[in-house]
Design an enzyme around this catalytic site. Structure first.
Site, PDB file in Angstrom:
ATOM      1  N   THR A   1       0.824  -1.205   0.000  1.00 51.54           N
ATOM      2  CA  THR A   1       0.000   0.000   0.000  1.00 51.54           C
ATOM      3  C   THR A   1       0.859   1.256   0.000  1.00 51.54           C
ATOM      4  OG1 THR A   1      -0.249   0.458   2.384  1.00 51.54           O
ATOM      5  CG2 THR A   1      -1.622  -1.294   1.426  1.00 51.54           C
TER       6      THR A   1
ATOM      7  N   ASP B   1      -4.875   5.152   2.629  1.00 51.95           N
ATOM      8  CA  ASP B   1      -4.577   6.076   3.717  1.00 51.95           C
ATOM      9  C   ASP B   1      -4.967   5.344   4.988  1.00 51.95           C
ATOM     10  OD1 ASP B   1      -4.534   7.994   5.699  1.00 51.95           O
ATOM     11  OD2 ASP B   1      -5.565   9.529   4.532  1.00 51.95           O
TER      12      ASP B   1
ATOM     13  N   ASN C   1       3.332  -1.487   8.738  1.00 46.71           N
ATOM     14  CA  ASN C   1       4.563  -0.716   8.680  1.00 46.71           C
ATOM     15  C   ASN C   1       4.335   0.793   8.565  1.00 46.71           C
ATOM     16  OD1 ASN C   1       7.532  -0.200   7.925  1.00 46.71           O
ATOM     17  ND2 ASN C   1       6.458   0.452   6.068  1.00 46.71           N
TER      18      ASN C   1
ATOM     19  N   SER D   1       7.354  -1.547  15.124  1.00 46.85           N
ATOM     20  CA  SER D   1       7.346  -0.569  16.197  1.00 46.85           C
ATOM     21  C   SER D   1       8.701   0.125  16.186  1.00 46.85           C
ATOM     22  CB  SER D   1       7.071  -1.252  17.547  1.00 46.85           C
ATOM     23  OG  SER D   1       7.049  -0.318  18.599  1.00 46.85           O
TER      24      SER D   1
ATOM     25  N   TYR E   1       5.265  10.268  19.347  1.00 48.51           N
ATOM     26  CA  TYR E   1       5.739   9.053  18.679  1.00 48.51           C
ATOM     27  C   TYR E   1       5.812   7.921  19.700  1.00 48.51           C
ATOM     28  CZ  TYR E   1       8.707   5.851  16.048  1.00 48.51           C
ATOM     29  OH  TYR E   1       9.212   4.740  15.415  1.00 48.51           O
TER      30      TYR E   1
ATOM     31  N   LYS F   1       3.845   4.237  19.879  1.00 47.33           N
ATOM     32  CA  LYS F   1       4.585   2.978  19.879  1.00 47.33           C
ATOM     33  C   LYS F   1       4.387   2.199  21.179  1.00 47.33           C
ATOM     34  CE  LYS F   1       6.068   3.303  15.721  1.00 47.33           C
ATOM     35  NZ  LYS F   1       5.430   2.453  14.681  1.00 47.33           N
TER      36      LYS F   1
ATOM     37  N   THR G   1      17.183   5.506   6.797  1.00 44.90           N
ATOM     38  CA  THR G   1      16.017   5.492   5.921  1.00 44.90           C
ATOM     39  C   THR G   1      15.417   6.889   5.868  1.00 44.90           C
ATOM     40  OG1 THR G   1      14.402   5.061   7.672  1.00 44.90           O
ATOM     41  CG2 THR G   1      15.507   3.144   6.704  1.00 44.90           C
TER      42      THR G   1
END
Length: 278
Positions: free
Chosen positions: A31, A55, A82, A133, A147, A151, A182
């Site tokens: 996705t 979304d 993810n 996570s 954040y 998590k 990343t």
């Protein structure tokens, strides 16, 4: 060949996992929010890569995607939740919209995806759910409160769900990567409107972390993706998997301090019980 459903495959771990799976002959339903980001995958793997717009803040869209995926592919062996992003800034600096959106994406979106796939995996006789996570689901740093909230939250959800679905041969793994090179850190991270009152405050330490010219994250995305893929074959499914030596050291040290704090409260905790009748 297995069929994987992975959210957020346009970059980061999602993209790297997808590339490795496709190269080894697996099917991936991936996705994205922008199909142009996966044009190369659609062209290179027309028979095994299936790009889908999604979304993850749209609960109905998640349910429809999962249902359609099972109609098209009959069975999904592994689901990787993810999709997500980082939001930096002191709690006071965050806007209501920023708070609500990261919860809807990182927490509620992951919860709804997992809830949507469980009935299908139960009926097909099993499967594997992998939740991406972070070691930030165990260790908290200033300037990253929301954040961590998402998590810590998704880890509690997954730990509970893992116990609920084990008898259906559904395994749940929480992946806790450390910092990696990343776009999550160097491209997609969102920063609040910073206040001068927090200049020099630990809440703004993240500014150095997000500057690739000052420090590079130690994690190798290719190796992390490979370990995640390998985990899908492990039996029983590992509940948690910390990826990154720095992440593991930080997690262990944090848990040791937490445990010592709990152990020091033995008398305090007992003082609130009813007396034991002899």
């Amino acid at each position: 060949m297995k069929t994987w459903l992975i959210t957020g495959v346009s970059s980061g771990f999602g993209l790297e996992i997808t590339k490795q799976l496709l190269k080894s002959g697996n099917k991936v339903i991936g996705t994205v929010r922008d199909m142009s980001k996966v044009t190369d995958l659609l062209e290179q793997y027309p028979d095994t890569f299936f790009g889908e717009l999604l979304d993850v803040t749209d609960e109905k869209a998640i349910q429809e995607l999962v249902a359609l995926s099972y109609i098209k592919h009959e069975k999904i062996d592994v689901v990787v939740s993810n999709a997500g992003y980082g939001l930096f800034g002191a709690a006071e600096e965050l806007s209501d919209d920023e708070v609500n959106h990261i919860i809807a994406t990182n927490l509620t979106g992951s919860i709804q995806l997992i809830r949507s796939v469980i009935p299908y995996m139960r009926k097909q006789g099993g499967g594997r759910i992998i939740q991406i996570s972070s070691y930030g689901g165990q260790v908290a740093f200033p300037g990253n409160s929301m954040y961590h909230a998402t998590k810590f939250g998704i880890e509690g959800f997954c730990e509970s769900v893992a116990q609920e679905v084990a008898e259906f041969n559904i395994g749940v793994t929480i992946v806790e990567p450390g910092g990696a090179r990343t776009q999550f850190r160097y491209g997609s991270a969102k920063v609040a409107k910073l206040m001068p009152e927090y200049d020099g405050n630990p809440a703004h330490n993240f500014l150095n972390m997000l500057d690739a010219s000052k420090v590079l994250a130690p994690g190798d995305p290719e190796k992390i993706a490979a370990r995640i893929i390998e985990s899908a074959e492990r039996e029983p499914a590992p509940l948690r998997m910390v990826l990154g030596s720095q992440a593991l050291i930080s997690t262990i040290n944090t848990l040791k301090v937490r445990l010592e704090d709990f152990e020091s409260q033995t008398e305090l905790a007992a003082s609130t019980d009813f007396p034991v009748k002899g």
